[in-house]
Design an enzyme around this catalytic site. Sequence first.
Site, short mmCIF file in Angstrom:
data_model
loop_
_atom_site.label_atom_id
_atom_site.label_comp_id
_atom_site.label_asym_id
_atom_site.label_seq_id
_atom_site.Cartn_x
_atom_site.Cartn_y
_atom_site.Cartn_z
N LYS A 13 -0.88 11.18 8.04
CA LYS A 13 0.24 11.44 8.96
C LYS A 13 1.49 11.89 8.20
O LYS A 13 2.14 12.86 8.56
CB LYS A 13 0.61 10.16 9.75
CG LYS A 13 -0.51 9.59 10.59
CD LYS A 13 -0.07 8.33 11.33
CE LYS A 13 0.32 7.18 10.43
NZ LYS A 13 -0.79 6.64 9.61
N ARG A 127 -3.56 6.63 -3.28
CA ARG A 127 -2.22 7.09 -2.88
C ARG A 127 -1.18 6.65 -3.91
O ARG A 127 -1.17 5.51 -4.35
CB ARG A 127 -1.85 6.54 -1.51
CG ARG A 127 -0.38 6.78 -1.16
CD ARG A 127 -0.10 6.83 0.32
NE ARG A 127 -0.24 5.55 0.99
CZ ARG A 127 -0.08 5.39 2.30
NH1 ARG A 127 0.21 6.44 3.07
NH2 ARG A 127 -0.25 4.20 2.85
N ARG A 160 1.75 1.59 -3.68
CA ARG A 160 2.46 0.66 -2.80
C ARG A 160 1.75 -0.69 -2.78
O ARG A 160 0.53 -0.74 -2.76
CB ARG A 160 2.49 1.22 -1.37
CG ARG A 160 3.70 2.09 -1.10
CD ARG A 160 3.57 2.89 0.17
NE ARG A 160 3.12 2.13 1.34
CZ ARG A 160 2.93 2.69 2.53
NH1 ARG A 160 3.15 3.98 2.71
NH2 ARG A 160 2.53 1.97 3.54
N ARG A 171 -4.62 -4.04 7.51
CA ARG A 171 -3.86 -3.01 8.24
C ARG A 171 -4.77 -2.19 9.14
O ARG A 171 -4.36 -1.75 10.21
CB ARG A 171 -3.14 -2.11 7.24
CG ARG A 171 -1.95 -2.82 6.60
CD ARG A 171 -1.46 -2.11 5.37
NE ARG A 171 -0.91 -0.81 5.67
CZ ARG A 171 -0.78 0.16 4.77
NH1 ARG A 171 -1.14 -0.04 3.52
NH2 ARG A 171 -0.26 1.31 5.11
P1 ADP Z 1 1.11 4.12 6.61
O1 ADP Z 1 1.77 5.37 6.09
O2 ADP Z 1 0.09 3.63 5.69
O3 ADP Z 1 0.60 4.28 8.00
P2 ADP Z 1 3.76 3.11 7.05
O4 ADP Z 1 4.55 3.54 5.89
O5 ADP Z 1 3.89 3.91 8.29
O6 ADP Z 1 2.23 2.99 6.63
O7 ADP Z 1 4.10 1.60 7.42
C1 ADP Z 1 4.08 0.57 6.44
C2 ADP Z 1 4.32 -0.75 7.13
O8 ADP Z 1 5.61 -0.75 7.76
C3 ADP Z 1 3.35 -1.10 8.26
O9 ADP Z 1 2.18 -1.71 7.77
C4 ADP Z 1 4.20 -2.05 9.11
O10 ADP Z 1 4.27 -3.34 8.52
C5 ADP Z 1 5.58 -1.44 8.99
N1 ADP Z 1 5.86 -0.48 10.09
C6 ADP Z 1 6.10 0.85 9.97
N2 ADP Z 1 6.33 1.41 11.16
C7 ADP Z 1 6.22 0.41 12.08
C8 ADP Z 1 6.33 0.36 13.50
N3 ADP Z 1 6.58 1.45 14.24
N4 ADP Z 1 6.14 -0.85 14.10
C9 ADP Z 1 5.89 -1.96 13.38
N5 ADP Z 1 5.77 -1.97 12.05
C10 ADP Z 1 5.93 -0.80 11.39
P1 ADP Z 2 -0.42 8.11 6.27
O1 ADP Z 2 1.00 8.56 6.37
O2 ADP Z 2 -1.23 8.43 7.50
O3 ADP Z 2 -0.55 6.67 5.88
P2 ADP Z 2 -0.53 9.79 3.86
O4 ADP Z 2 -0.02 11.10 4.34
O5 ADP Z 2 0.36 8.98 3.02
O6 ADP Z 2 -1.10 8.93 5.10
O7 ADP Z 2 -1.91 10.04 3.08
C1 ADP Z 2 -2.66 8.97 2.52
C2 ADP Z 2 -3.24 9.39 1.18
O8 ADP Z 2 -4.22 10.41 1.35
C3 ADP Z 2 -2.19 9.98 0.23
O9 ADP Z 2 -2.55 9.64 -1.08
C4 ADP Z 2 -2.32 11.49 0.45
O10 ADP Z 2 -1.91 12.22 -0.71
C5 ADP Z 2 -3.80 11.64 0.72
N1 ADP Z 2 -4.13 12.70 1.67
C6 ADP Z 2 -3.40 13.16 2.72
N2 ADP Z 2 -4.02 14.15 3.37
C7 ADP Z 2 -5.22 14.34 2.73
C8 ADP Z 2 -6.34 15.22 2.94
N3 ADP Z 2 -6.37 16.10 3.96
N4 ADP Z 2 -7.38 15.10 2.10
C9 ADP Z 2 -7.36 14.20 1.08
N5 ADP Z 2 -6.35 13.35 0.83
C10 ADP Z 2 -5.28 13.41 1.64
#
Ligand code: ADP
Ligand code: ADP
Length: 214
Positions: A13, A127, A160, A171
């Site tokens: 995302k 990541r 992270r 998660r």
């Molecule tokens: P990822 O990129 O792996 O989806 P995020 O960076 O979006 O993770 O979120 C990291 C953490 O921050 C989540 O596991 C949660 O604890 C918190 N968080 C982020 N956005 C939200 C939200 N909209 N509602 C509740 N918790 C959130």
């Molecule tokens: P999210 O925001 O949904 O948690 P990220 O954008 O941080 O996810 O992506 C999670 C991990 O996967 C990161 O290390 C990123 O560089 C990698 N990644 C993202 N898109 C791709 C893809 N299309 N193929 C392989 N790895 C990817």
Amino acid sequence: MKIIMLGAPGAGKGTQAKKLAAKYDIPHISTGDIFRANIKNGTELGQKAKVYMDQGLLVPDELVVDLVVDRFKNPDCEKGYVLDGFPRTIPQAKALDEALTKNGDSIEYAINVEVPDSNIISRMAGRRACVNCGATYHLEHIPPKKENECDVCGKGLILRDDDKPETVEKRLNVYHEQTQPLIDYYQGKGVLFEVDGTKDMDEVFTDIVNLVEV
Ligand code: ADP
Ligand code: ADP
Ligand code: ZN
């Protein structure tokens, strides 16, 4: 253009949201990034959020919603925005709708980046995030040009805390229970679009651009 990115943790995302924000010149609003910045700066919000984040749990809705709705008041949101990591629960989605409806607005695209759970653990283990600017990389799939150094700002890269395998599993469960229902929610509103997130990063981006430019 008002876009929501949906998908499991690690689905890509953030990666796609950053590319969309750059292409369409709209802000990328990541609640995760906002919380991490608050933790880094030692704010009260950061201290509260950290307790949940460290356990792989969601931060309570009441700490999230106002934060995002306030962010919309910034003039950079006039042309729209791409929301990444928000909403994450049905109550958050409803609160967002309410706030938008007040201004005669609505979400135009909820893009679900689909990646099976089996791929997620390795996505997260590989990541790496920049300590300074938040740019993200993947050790195998999207490596930085120089080892352990951000392409954008040259600072160091870290894993992270919540990307360690024990927390990732938690998660993922939280995702299936609390966030996945949003797919049906946005489908019901007729704004859900799906892309195959297992494809190469640039292919996923092309698929998304083709969706929003029709
Ligand atoms: P990822 O990129 O792996 O989806 P995020 O960076 O979006 O993770 O979120 C990291 C953490 O921050 C989540 O596991 C949660 O604890 C918190 N968080 C982020 N956005 C939200 C939200 N909209 N509602 C509740 N918790 C959130
Ligand atoms: P999210 O925001 O949904 O948690 P990220 O954008 O941080 O996810 O992506 C999670 C991990 O996967 C990161 O290390 C990123 O560089 C990698 N990644 C993202 N898109 C791709 C893809 N299309 N193929 C392989 N790895 C990817
Ligand atoms: Zn950087």
